[in-house]
Motif scaffolding. Structure first.
Motif, short mmCIF file in Angstrom:
data_model
loop_
_atom_site.label_atom_id
_atom_site.label_comp_id
_atom_site.label_asym_id
_atom_site.label_seq_id
_atom_site.Cartn_x
_atom_site.Cartn_y
_atom_site.Cartn_z
N THR A 88 57.28 36.80 44.30
CA THR A 88 57.24 37.66 45.49
C THR A 88 56.79 39.06 45.13
OG1 THR A 88 59.04 36.40 46.55
CG2 THR A 88 58.62 38.62 47.39
N ASP A 89 57.37 39.60 44.05
CA ASP A 89 56.97 40.94 43.59
C ASP A 89 55.49 40.94 43.18
OD1 ASP A 89 59.53 41.84 44.00
OD2 ASP A 89 60.15 41.60 41.91
N ALA A 90 55.07 39.91 42.44
CA ALA A 90 53.68 39.83 41.99
C ALA A 90 52.73 39.72 43.17
CB ALA A 90 53.50 38.64 41.04
N ASN A 91 53.13 38.96 44.18
CA ASN A 91 52.30 38.82 45.36
C ASN A 91 52.08 40.16 46.06
OD1 ASN A 91 51.14 36.88 47.55
ND2 ASN A 91 52.56 38.18 48.68
N ASN A 92 53.16 40.93 46.20
CA ASN A 92 53.05 42.25 46.83
C ASN A 92 52.18 43.19 46.02
OD1 ASN A 92 54.77 41.39 48.88
ND2 ASN A 92 56.62 42.17 47.86
N ILE A 93 52.29 43.11 44.70
CA ILE A 93 51.50 43.98 43.83
C ILE A 93 50.02 43.62 43.90
CG2 ILE A 93 51.01 44.50 41.40
CD1 ILE A 93 54.06 44.42 40.94
N VAL A 94 49.71 42.32 43.87
CA VAL A 94 48.32 41.89 43.95
C VAL A 94 47.70 42.32 45.28
CG1 VAL A 94 46.80 39.87 44.11
CG2 VAL A 94 48.53 39.98 42.32
N MET A 95 48.45 42.17 46.36
CA MET A 95 47.95 42.60 47.67
C MET A 95 47.66 44.10 47.66
SD MET A 95 47.52 40.46 50.22
CE MET A 95 47.83 41.48 51.65
N LYS A 96 48.57 44.86 47.09
CA LYS A 96 48.38 46.32 47.04
C LYS A 96 47.15 46.68 46.22
CE LYS A 96 51.31 48.57 44.47
NZ LYS A 96 52.52 49.24 43.96
N HIS A 97 46.98 46.03 45.08
CA HIS A 97 45.85 46.34 44.21
C HIS A 97 44.52 45.96 44.87
CE1 HIS A 97 48.41 46.26 40.26
NE2 HIS A 97 48.82 47.15 41.15
N MET A 98 44.48 44.82 45.55
CA MET A 98 43.25 44.42 46.22
C MET A 98 42.87 45.45 47.29
SD MET A 98 43.20 40.24 46.51
CE MET A 98 44.64 40.09 47.56
N SER A 99 43.86 45.93 48.02
CA SER A 99 43.59 46.93 49.06
C SER A 99 43.07 48.22 48.45
CB SER A 99 44.87 47.20 49.87
OG SER A 99 45.30 46.03 50.55
N LEU A 100 43.66 48.65 47.34
CA LEU A 100 43.21 49.87 46.68
C LEU A 100 41.78 49.73 46.15
CD1 LEU A 100 46.45 50.81 44.68
CD2 LEU A 100 45.42 52.12 46.56
N LEU A 101 41.47 48.58 45.58
CA LEU A 101 40.14 48.35 45.04
C LEU A 101 39.10 48.28 46.15
CD1 LEU A 101 41.20 45.79 42.32
CD2 LEU A 101 40.17 48.03 41.86
N GLU A 102 39.45 47.64 47.26
CA GLU A 102 38.55 47.57 48.40
C GLU A 102 38.31 48.95 49.00
OE1 GLU A 102 40.61 44.79 50.80
OE2 GLU A 102 40.11 43.07 49.53
N ALA A 103 39.33 49.81 48.93
CA ALA A 103 39.22 51.15 49.49
C ALA A 103 38.22 52.03 48.74
CB ALA A 103 40.58 51.83 49.51
N THR A 104 37.82 51.61 47.53
CA THR A 104 36.84 52.38 46.78
C THR A 104 35.45 52.29 47.41
OG1 THR A 104 36.23 50.54 45.30
CG2 THR A 104 38.10 51.93 44.63
N GLY A 105 35.22 51.25 48.18
CA GLY A 105 33.90 51.03 48.77
C GLY A 105 32.91 50.41 47.82
N TYR A 106 33.37 49.99 46.63
CA TYR A 106 32.47 49.45 45.62
C TYR A 106 32.64 47.95 45.39
CZ TYR A 106 31.21 54.21 44.22
OH TYR A 106 30.73 55.49 44.20
N VAL A 107 33.38 47.28 46.25
CA VAL A 107 33.58 45.84 46.07
C VAL A 107 32.47 45.09 46.80
CG1 VAL A 107 35.11 43.89 46.52
CG2 VAL A 107 36.07 46.10 45.84
N SER A 108 31.72 44.28 46.06
CA SER A 108 30.60 43.57 46.66
C SER A 108 31.08 42.35 47.44
CB SER A 108 29.60 43.13 45.59
OG SER A 108 30.18 42.17 44.73
N SER A 109 30.45 42.11 48.56
CA SER A 109 30.86 41.01 49.44
C SER A 109 30.53 39.64 48.87
CB SER A 109 30.20 41.16 50.81
OG SER A 109 28.78 41.13 50.69
N ASP A 110 29.57 39.57 47.96
CA ASP A 110 29.16 38.27 47.43
C ASP A 110 29.83 37.92 46.11
OD1 ASP A 110 27.91 40.22 45.98
OD2 ASP A 110 26.03 39.12 45.72
N HIS A 111 30.70 38.81 45.62
CA HIS A 111 31.35 38.52 44.34
C HIS A 111 32.82 38.92 44.37
CE1 HIS A 111 32.33 39.62 40.00
NE2 HIS A 111 32.26 38.33 40.03
N GLY A 112 33.08 40.20 44.37
CA GLY A 112 34.46 40.65 44.23
C GLY A 112 35.34 40.33 45.41
#
Length: 226
Positions: free
Chosen positions: A152-176
């Motif tokens: 449960t803790d790991a799930n919340n952390i992964v969700m948070k990290h994905m959101s932070l990485l997506e917020a950079t604007g540098y995540v490609s739609s065809d890969h990351g």
């Protein structure tokens, strides 16, 4: 339920056995639990240094922020996964996988500021997406309450990290952003098929194929007789 209604004493005994099995299961780990701990350890081994590198070399503030959070979270996860591995006797890897080492080399080689930011965000988002299904499966299916809490803790952390990485604007739609669940492959020994597994699969295939051929011939013979 039918057994318990027809034979109350037997129902009590059956419920008691189920309770004992559940109690035993809550303090043991299965193959999926072991795989989960191994995958989290693999993630920590390369995402901790990459998070630190992002705080030092990232040029966009969102990249620095993501690196700082990942560094802190994976350091904490690493402490917990070691404790759980020791408790349940699960051997943990001491270095990242060959693929993860290649990603580390790729990210570290990016000297241009934006190029570094983009590669970091894209690769790390893909990596987090690849373990998401495994964590959800463990969270839903494990009989070990301690492992469930950690998932449960790991799930919340992964969700948070994905959101932070997506917020950079540098995540490609065809890969990351739309990464396949590639973490659970033969890269991890727990998922590798043994020779006996492959042999059994081959035998089953041959039996099924032979049965199909025989069935077709019998139907053809009946048709010809008519």
């Amino acid at each position: 339920m039918i057994l318990a209604a027809a034979f109350p004493a037997a129902g009590v005994a059956f419920a008691s056995q189920n309770g004992q099995a559940a109690a035993q299961g809550s303090d043991t780990v299965d193959d999926l639990d072991r795989e989960f701990l191994t995958v989290i350890r693999f993630a920590n081994l390369w995402e901790i240094p990459m998070g630190k590198l992002a705080t030092e070399r990232g040029t966009k503030q969102e990249v620095k922020d993501a690196g700082e959070v990942m560094l802190a979270d994976h350091t904490a996860l690493n402490v917990t996964v070691k404790e759980l591995a020791d408790k349940y006797g699960v051997p943990l890897p001491s270095q990242p996988t060959s693929s993860q080492q290649a990603w580390m080399a790729e990210i570290s080689a990016r000297s241009n500021g934006e190029d570094f930011d983009r590669t970091f965000a894209d690769r790390l988002r893909a990596a987090h997406g690849s373990v998401f299904n495994l964590i959800a499966e463990v969270r839903a299916g494990t009989s070990n309450s301690t492992i469930r809490d950690f998932a449960t803790d790991a799930n919340n952390i992964v969700m948070k990290h994905m959101s932070l990485l997506e917020a950079t604007g540098y995540v490609s739609s065809d890969h990351g952003e739309f990464a396949e669940a590639a973490a659970r492959t033969t890269t991890y020994p727990e998922n590798a098929l043994s020779q006996s597994d492959l042999l059994l699969g081959g035998v089953i295939f041959l039996v099924v194929a032979a049965g199909t051929v025989v069935g077709v011939r019998m139907l053809s013979a009946r048709g010809a007789a008519k």
